[in-house]
Design a protein around this motif. Structure first.
Motif, PDB file in Angstrom:
ATOM      1  N   LEU A  75     -41.773  13.661 -25.445  1.00 21.94           N
ATOM      2  CA  LEU A  75     -41.214  13.050 -26.646  1.00 21.94           C
ATOM      3  C   LEU A  75     -42.141  13.171 -27.858  1.00 21.94           C
ATOM      4  O   LEU A  75     -41.699  13.014 -28.994  1.00 21.94           O
ATOM      5  CB  LEU A  75     -40.907  11.570 -26.391  1.00 21.94           C
ATOM      6  N   PHE A  76     -43.417  13.451 -27.631  1.00 19.08           N
ATOM      7  CA  PHE A  76     -44.362  13.566 -28.729  1.00 19.08           C
ATOM      8  C   PHE A  76     -44.228  14.921 -29.418  1.00 19.08           C
ATOM      9  O   PHE A  76     -44.145  15.953 -28.752  1.00 19.08           O
ATOM     10  CB  PHE A  76     -45.809  13.419 -28.249  1.00 19.08           C
ATOM     11  N   SER A  77     -44.244  14.913 -30.733  1.00 19.38           N
ATOM     12  CA  SER A  77     -44.302  16.186 -31.459  1.00 19.38           C
ATOM     13  C   SER A  77     -45.751  16.646 -31.587  1.00 19.38           C
ATOM     14  O   SER A  77     -46.006  17.817 -31.804  1.00 19.38           O
ATOM     15  CB  SER A  77     -43.642  16.061 -32.834  1.00 19.38           C
ATOM     16  N   ILE A  78     -46.683  15.727 -31.445  1.00 16.50           N
ATOM     17  CA  ILE A  78     -48.110  16.054 -31.495  1.00 16.50           C
ATOM     18  C   ILE A  78     -48.539  16.498 -30.096  1.00 16.50           C
ATOM     19  O   ILE A  78     -48.415  15.752 -29.131  1.00 16.50           O
ATOM     20  CB  ILE A  78     -48.937  14.849 -31.972  1.00 16.50           C
ATOM     21  N   ARG A  79     -49.024  17.708 -30.009  1.00 12.90           N
ATOM     22  CA  ARG A  79     -49.375  18.305 -28.717  1.00 12.90           C
ATOM     23  C   ARG A  79     -50.889  18.308 -28.498  1.00 12.90           C
ATOM     24  O   ARG A  79     -51.663  18.231 -29.449  1.00 12.90           O
ATOM     25  CB  ARG A  79     -48.843  19.748 -28.665  1.00 12.90           C
ATOM     26  N   PRO A  80     -51.294  18.448 -27.241  1.00 12.02           N
ATOM     27  CA  PRO A  80     -52.720  18.537 -26.930  1.00 12.02           C
ATOM     28  C   PRO A  80     -53.351  19.738 -27.620  1.00 12.02           C
ATOM     29  O   PRO A  80     -52.655  20.717 -27.884  1.00 12.02           O
ATOM     30  CB  PRO A  80     -52.741  18.723 -25.417  1.00 12.02           C
ATOM     31  N   PRO A  81     -54.608  19.628 -27.933  1.00 10.09           N
ATOM     32  CA  PRO A  81     -55.539  18.569 -27.564  1.00 10.09           C
ATOM     33  C   PRO A  81     -55.602  17.474 -28.625  1.00 10.09           C
ATOM     34  O   PRO A  81     -56.460  17.492 -29.491  1.00 10.09           O
ATOM     35  CB  PRO A  81     -56.874  19.282 -27.458  1.00 10.09           C
ATOM     36  N   ALA A  82     -54.695  16.571 -28.610  1.00 11.29           N
ATOM     37  CA  ALA A  82     -54.667  15.448 -29.546  1.00 11.29           C
ATOM     38  C   ALA A  82     -55.363  14.255 -28.907  1.00 11.29           C
ATOM     39  O   ALA A  82     -55.424  14.148 -27.683  1.00 11.29           O
ATOM     40  CB  ALA A  82     -53.228  15.097 -29.891  1.00 11.29           C
ATOM     41  N   ARG A  83     -55.849  13.346 -29.741  1.00 12.88           N
ATOM     42  CA  ARG A  83     -56.508  12.136 -29.247  1.00 12.88           C
ATOM     43  C   ARG A  83     -55.454  11.063 -29.010  1.00 12.88           C
ATOM     44  O   ARG A  83     -54.691  10.731 -29.912  1.00 12.88           O
ATOM     45  CB  ARG A  83     -57.546  11.650 -30.240  1.00 12.88           C
ATOM     46  N   LEU A  84     -55.424  10.518 -27.807  1.00 11.64           N
ATOM     47  CA  LEU A  84     -54.428   9.529 -27.403  1.00 11.64           C
ATOM     48  C   LEU A  84     -55.131   8.258 -26.958  1.00 11.64           C
ATOM     49  O   LEU A  84     -56.047   8.305 -26.143  1.00 11.64           O
ATOM     50  CB  LEU A  84     -53.576  10.092 -26.266  1.00 11.64           C
ATOM     51  N   LEU A  85     -54.688   7.132 -27.510  1.00 13.18           N
ATOM     52  CA  LEU A  85     -55.173   5.818 -27.084  1.00 13.18           C
ATOM     53  C   LEU A  85     -54.042   5.098 -26.391  1.00 13.18           C
ATOM     54  O   LEU A  85     -52.946   4.978 -26.942  1.00 13.18           O
ATOM     55  CB  LEU A  85     -55.628   4.991 -28.300  1.00 13.18           C
ATOM     56  N   ASP A  86     -54.301   4.595 -25.190  1.00 11.51           N
ATOM     57  CA  ASP A  86     -53.327   3.783 -24.471  1.00 11.51           C
ATOM     58  C   ASP A  86     -53.817   2.339 -24.475  1.00 11.51           C
ATOM     59  O   ASP A  86     -54.852   2.024 -23.893  1.00 11.51           O
ATOM     60  CB  ASP A  86     -53.139   4.286 -23.040  1.00 11.51           C
ATOM     61  N   ILE A  87     -53.064   1.484 -25.150  1.00 13.42           N
ATOM     62  CA  ILE A  87     -53.396   0.065 -25.229  1.00 13.42           C
ATOM     63  C   ILE A  87     -52.788  -0.629 -24.016  1.00 13.42           C
ATOM     64  O   ILE A  87     -51.593  -0.486 -23.758  1.00 13.42           O
ATOM     65  CB  ILE A  87     -52.837  -0.552 -26.527  1.00 13.42           C
ATOM     66  N   GLY A  88     -53.599  -1.373 -23.276  1.00 15.39           N
ATOM     67  CA  GLY A  88     -53.118  -2.013 -22.050  1.00 15.39           C
ATOM     68  C   GLY A  88     -52.910  -0.977 -20.965  1.00 15.39           C
ATOM     69  O   GLY A  88     -51.874  -0.923 -20.314  1.00 15.39           O
ATOM     70  N   CYS A  89     -53.925  -0.149 -20.746  1.00 16.33           N
ATOM     71  CA  CYS A  89     -53.793   1.026 -19.869  1.00 16.33           C
ATOM     72  C   CYS A  89     -53.669   0.692 -18.390  1.00 16.33           C
ATOM     73  O   CYS A  89     -53.324   1.565 -17.597  1.00 16.33           O
ATOM     74  CB  CYS A  89     -54.958   1.974 -20.095  1.00 16.33           C
ATOM     75  N   GLY A  90     -53.930  -0.558 -17.993  1.00 11.56           N
ATOM     76  CA  GLY A  90     -53.823  -0.909 -16.579  1.00 11.56           C
ATOM     77  C   GLY A  90     -54.713  -0.022 -15.735  1.00 11.56           C
ATOM     78  O   GLY A  90     -55.838   0.304 -16.120  1.00 11.56           O
ATOM     79  N   ALA A  91     -54.219   0.414 -14.599  1.00  5.45           N
ATOM     80  CA  ALA A  91     -55.002   1.250 -13.687  1.00  5.45           C
ATOM     81  C   ALA A  91     -54.961   2.728 -14.053  1.00  5.45           C
ATOM     82  O   ALA A  91     -55.445   3.560 -13.309  1.00  5.45           O
ATOM     83  CB  ALA A  91     -54.535   1.043 -12.250  1.00  5.45           C
ATOM     84  N   GLY A  92     -54.385   3.067 -15.201  1.00  5.18           N
ATOM     85  CA  GLY A  92     -54.530   4.406 -15.739  1.00  5.18           C
ATOM     86  C   GLY A  92     -53.479   5.432 -15.386  1.00  5.18           C
ATOM     87  O   GLY A  92     -53.697   6.621 -15.615  1.00  5.18           O
ATOM     88  N   GLN A  93     -52.326   5.021 -14.868  1.00  5.80           N
ATOM     89  CA  GLN A  93     -51.315   6.015 -14.507  1.00  5.80           C
ATOM     90  C   GLN A  93     -50.917   6.873 -15.708  1.00  5.80           C
ATOM     91  O   GLN A  93     -50.873   8.099 -15.626  1.00  5.80           O
ATOM     92  CB  GLN A  93     -50.072   5.342 -13.916  1.00  5.80           C
ATOM     93  N   TRP A  94     -50.639   6.226 -16.818  1.00  5.41           N
ATOM     94  CA  TRP A  94     -50.235   6.954 -18.023  1.00  5.41           C
ATOM     95  C   TRP A  94     -51.395   7.799 -18.553  1.00  5.41           C
ATOM     96  O   TRP A  94     -51.206   8.950 -18.944  1.00  5.41           O
ATOM     97  CB  TRP A  94     -49.733   5.957 -19.065  1.00  5.41           C
ATOM     98  N   LEU A  95     -52.594   7.237 -18.579  1.00 11.69           N
ATOM     99  CA  LEU A  95     -53.762   7.979 -19.051  1.00 11.69           C
ATOM    100  C   LEU A  95     -53.993   9.232 -18.216  1.00 11.69           C
ATOM    101  O   LEU A  95     -54.298  10.300 -18.757  1.00 11.69           O
ATOM    102  CB  LEU A  95     -55.020   7.107 -18.979  1.00 11.69           C
ATOM    103  N   GLU A  96     -53.853   9.098 -16.912  1.00  3.35           N
ATOM    104  CA  GLU A  96     -54.068  10.247 -16.034  1.00  3.35           C
ATOM    105  C   GLU A  96     -53.040  11.341 -16.304  1.00  3.35           C
ATOM    106  O   GLU A  96     -53.382  12.526 -16.380  1.00  3.35           O
ATOM    107  CB  GLU A  96     -54.034   9.801 -14.574  1.00  3.35           C
TER     108      GLU A  96
END
Length: 168
Positions: free
Chosen positions: A39-60
């Protein structure tokens, strides 16, 4: 309930265990839902911050896609897990503890906004940490969902949707 997001992590809640189980399950089973990264129009290698990342599933997932990921969470167990087990950049912090210098291209928050007493101010604070033209993704529970209505009929009501710490 002290009314603060920090209270979720002071009483041995199950938030971390639920989040960690998603990470472990994702390693053995493919993601069956639509990949939100597309869904993002901004593609890697972009800087992404996940607020409330929990155990990191989304970050991974974002890191595997090539994003330069960072996360913040209030749960010390989650932060330790993401650092030690996943090897990702995460710190125990709230949003207001991050510099307001707009270094991120993408900011995500899944299951966070419903815990915030003043969502408008919070989102304005997020905006300070994202570069001009950056993108924000917000995910939250749908209390009007069919699953929620079905769960009300069972003895296993989906308590996370009506959690006392959900203020919005």
């Amino acid at each position: 309930n002290s009314g603060s997001p920090q209270a979720l992590y002071e009483d041995g809640s199950v938030c971390f265990e639920a989040s960690r189980s998603k990470v472990q399950r994702a390693r053995t089973q493919p993601v069956l839902s639509t990949d939100e990264l597309s869904l993002f129009s901004i593609r890697p290698p972009a800087r992404l911050l996940d607020i409330g990342c929990g155990a990191g599933q989304w970050l991974e997932r974002a890191a595997h896609a090539g994003y330069q990921v960072s996360g913040i969470d209030l749960d010390p167990r989650a932060v330790a897990f993401v650092r030690d087990e996943l090897g990702l950049d995460v710190r125990r912090a709230s949003l207001d503890q991050l510099p307001a210098d707009g270094p991120y291209d993408v900011v995500t928050m899944m299951g966070v906004l419903e815990h915030i007493a003043d969502p408008r101010s919070f989102l304005l604070d997020v905006r300070k940490r994202i570069r001009p033209g950056g993108e924000i993704m917000v995910g939250g529970p749908n209390v009007a969902s069919l699953n929620r209505h079905v769960s009300r009929l069972s003895r296993h009501d989906s308590a996370e949707l009506l959690d006392a710490d959900h203020v919005a």
